[in-house]
Design an enzyme around this catalytic site. Structure first.
Site, short mmCIF file in Angstrom:
data_model
loop_
_atom_site.label_atom_id
_atom_site.label_comp_id
_atom_site.label_asym_id
_atom_site.label_seq_id
_atom_site.Cartn_x
_atom_site.Cartn_y
_atom_site.Cartn_z
N MET A 1 0.80 -1.22 0.00
CA MET A 1 0.00 0.00 0.00
C MET A 1 0.84 1.27 0.00
O MET A 1 0.46 2.29 0.57
CB MET A 1 -0.96 0.00 1.21
CG MET A 1 -1.89 -1.21 1.24
SD MET A 1 -2.88 -1.41 -0.25
CE MET A 1 -4.09 -0.13 0.01
N ASN B 1 0.86 -6.21 -10.15
CA ASN B 1 0.07 -5.74 -9.01
C ASN B 1 -1.34 -6.31 -9.13
O ASN B 1 -1.81 -6.58 -10.23
CB ASN B 1 0.01 -4.21 -9.00
CG ASN B 1 -0.76 -3.67 -7.81
OD1 ASN B 1 -0.62 -4.17 -6.68
ND2 ASN B 1 -1.58 -2.65 -8.03
N HIS C 1 -5.20 -5.23 -8.05
CA HIS C 1 -5.97 -4.06 -7.59
C HIS C 1 -7.43 -4.43 -7.47
O HIS C 1 -8.00 -5.05 -8.37
CB HIS C 1 -5.78 -2.90 -8.57
CG HIS C 1 -6.47 -1.65 -8.12
ND1 HIS C 1 -5.94 -0.84 -7.14
CD2 HIS C 1 -7.66 -1.11 -8.45
CE1 HIS C 1 -6.78 0.17 -6.90
NE2 HIS C 1 -7.83 0.03 -7.70
N SER D 1 -8.40 -6.69 -10.68
CA SER D 1 -7.58 -6.69 -11.89
C SER D 1 -6.13 -6.99 -11.53
O SER D 1 -5.61 -6.45 -10.55
CB SER D 1 -7.59 -5.30 -12.56
OG SER D 1 -8.91 -4.84 -12.79
N ASP E 1 -1.76 2.56 -10.80
CA ASP E 1 -2.86 1.64 -11.12
C ASP E 1 -3.27 1.74 -12.59
O ASP E 1 -4.41 1.43 -12.95
CB ASP E 1 -4.08 1.89 -10.21
CG ASP E 1 -3.78 1.63 -8.74
OD1 ASP E 1 -2.93 0.76 -8.45
OD2 ASP E 1 -4.38 2.32 -7.89
C1 GAR Z 1 -6.21 -6.97 -1.78
O1 GAR Z 1 -7.61 -6.89 -1.90
C2 GAR Z 1 -5.56 -6.17 -2.88
O2 GAR Z 1 -6.29 -6.17 -4.08
C3 GAR Z 1 -5.53 -4.79 -2.28
O3 GAR Z 1 -5.23 -4.99 -0.94
C4 GAR Z 1 -5.73 -6.26 -0.52
C5 GAR Z 1 -4.60 -6.99 0.17
O4 GAR Z 1 -5.05 -8.19 0.75
N1 GAR Z 1 -4.54 -3.99 -2.92
C6 GAR Z 1 -4.62 -2.67 -3.08
O5 GAR Z 1 -5.56 -2.02 -2.67
C7 GAR Z 1 -3.45 -2.03 -3.80
N2 GAR Z 1 -3.62 -0.63 -3.91
P1 GAR Z 1 -3.99 -9.27 1.27
O6 GAR Z 1 -2.93 -8.54 2.09
O7 GAR Z 1 -4.81 -10.19 2.13
O8 GAR Z 1 -3.40 -9.95 0.07
#
Ligand code: GAR
Length: 210
Positions: A90, A107, A109, A136, A145
């Site tokens: 993040m 990545n 998203h 995605s 993104d």
């Molecule tokens: C996921 O939903 C991913 O798509 C999102 O954070 C979450 C992480 O979950 N990513 C973003 O928002 C990137 N900007 P996780 O730590 O359990 O894999």
């Protein structure tokens, strides 16, 4: 087999899905290291449990984003990865960092890009009364993104659905789609050419493979 370095900030459920699929022989690669910018990231614990180097790089101690990313790059490069996997990382990365790994960084998203770049994607999709939402996987380019999409997965939004419930359904899709795309890369089927995602020598459409 390819070497992967995975970057996380939180829970690491995508990381876990990747580790599980590697264990099952479904990804032609191994995770060489997991790096987090948050000490509390549960993804670090998941890495340790899998006997994978788990590294926390604190942003304190660095005066600028450039310096932080420099340190991140040095640490990553010790593992000579073929692919950098952002899995719930993040933190915005500097253009120098992104350019260094261009075509070698993916990545995931939580939206149907190009919709809802940035944060709070689930709430924004609900507020907009969208009928569908999703996730995605895309190559990372300097545009936040905005890199070429490889694969999208859709879920319906039900009337008055709660954000948490929707997020969970999206994440369930993420855990299926990310290992698949990573294996395409690891088996040399997936490349980025001229800012386009190419699968089996065929250019994917703007919105990716669906
Ligand atoms: C996921 O939903 C991913 O798509 C999102 O954070 C979450 C992480 O979950 N990513 C973003 O928002 C990137 N900007 P996780 O730590 O359990 O894999």
């Amino acid at each position: 087999s390819k070497s992967l370095v995975v970057l996380v900030s939180g829970n690491g459920s995508n990381l876990q899905a990747i580790l599980d699929q590697i264990e099952l022989g479904k990804i032609n690669g191994k995770v060489s290291a997991v790096i987090a910018n948050k000490e509390s990231a549960y993804g670090l614990t998941r890495a340790k449990n899998a006997n994978i180097p788990a590294i926390f790089i604190d942003h304190k101690g660095f005066d600028s984003r450039q310096e932080y990313d420099q340190k991140l790059m040095q640490t990553i490069n010790q593992y000579q990865p073929d692919l950098i996997v952002l899995a719930g990382f993040m933190r915005i990365l500097t253009p120098v960092f992104v350019e260094h790994y261009l075509g070698r960084m993916l990545n995931i998203h939580p939206s149907l890009l190009p919709k809802y770049k940035g944060l709070d994607t689930h709430q924004r999709a609900i507020d907009a009364k969208d009928k569908e939402h999703g996730a995605s996987v895309h190559f990372v380019t300097p545009e936040l993104d905005g890199g070429p999409v490889v694969l999208q997965s859709k879920v319906p939004i039900f009337a008055e659905q709660e954000t948490d419930e929707l997020a969970q359904r999206v994440q369930e899709q993420e855990r299926k789609m990310y290992p698949l795309v990573i294996n395409w890369f690891c088996t040399n089927r997936l490349k980025m050419v001229n800012n386009k995602a190419v699968l089996d020598d065929k250019e994917l459409p703007e919105m990716g493979y669906a």
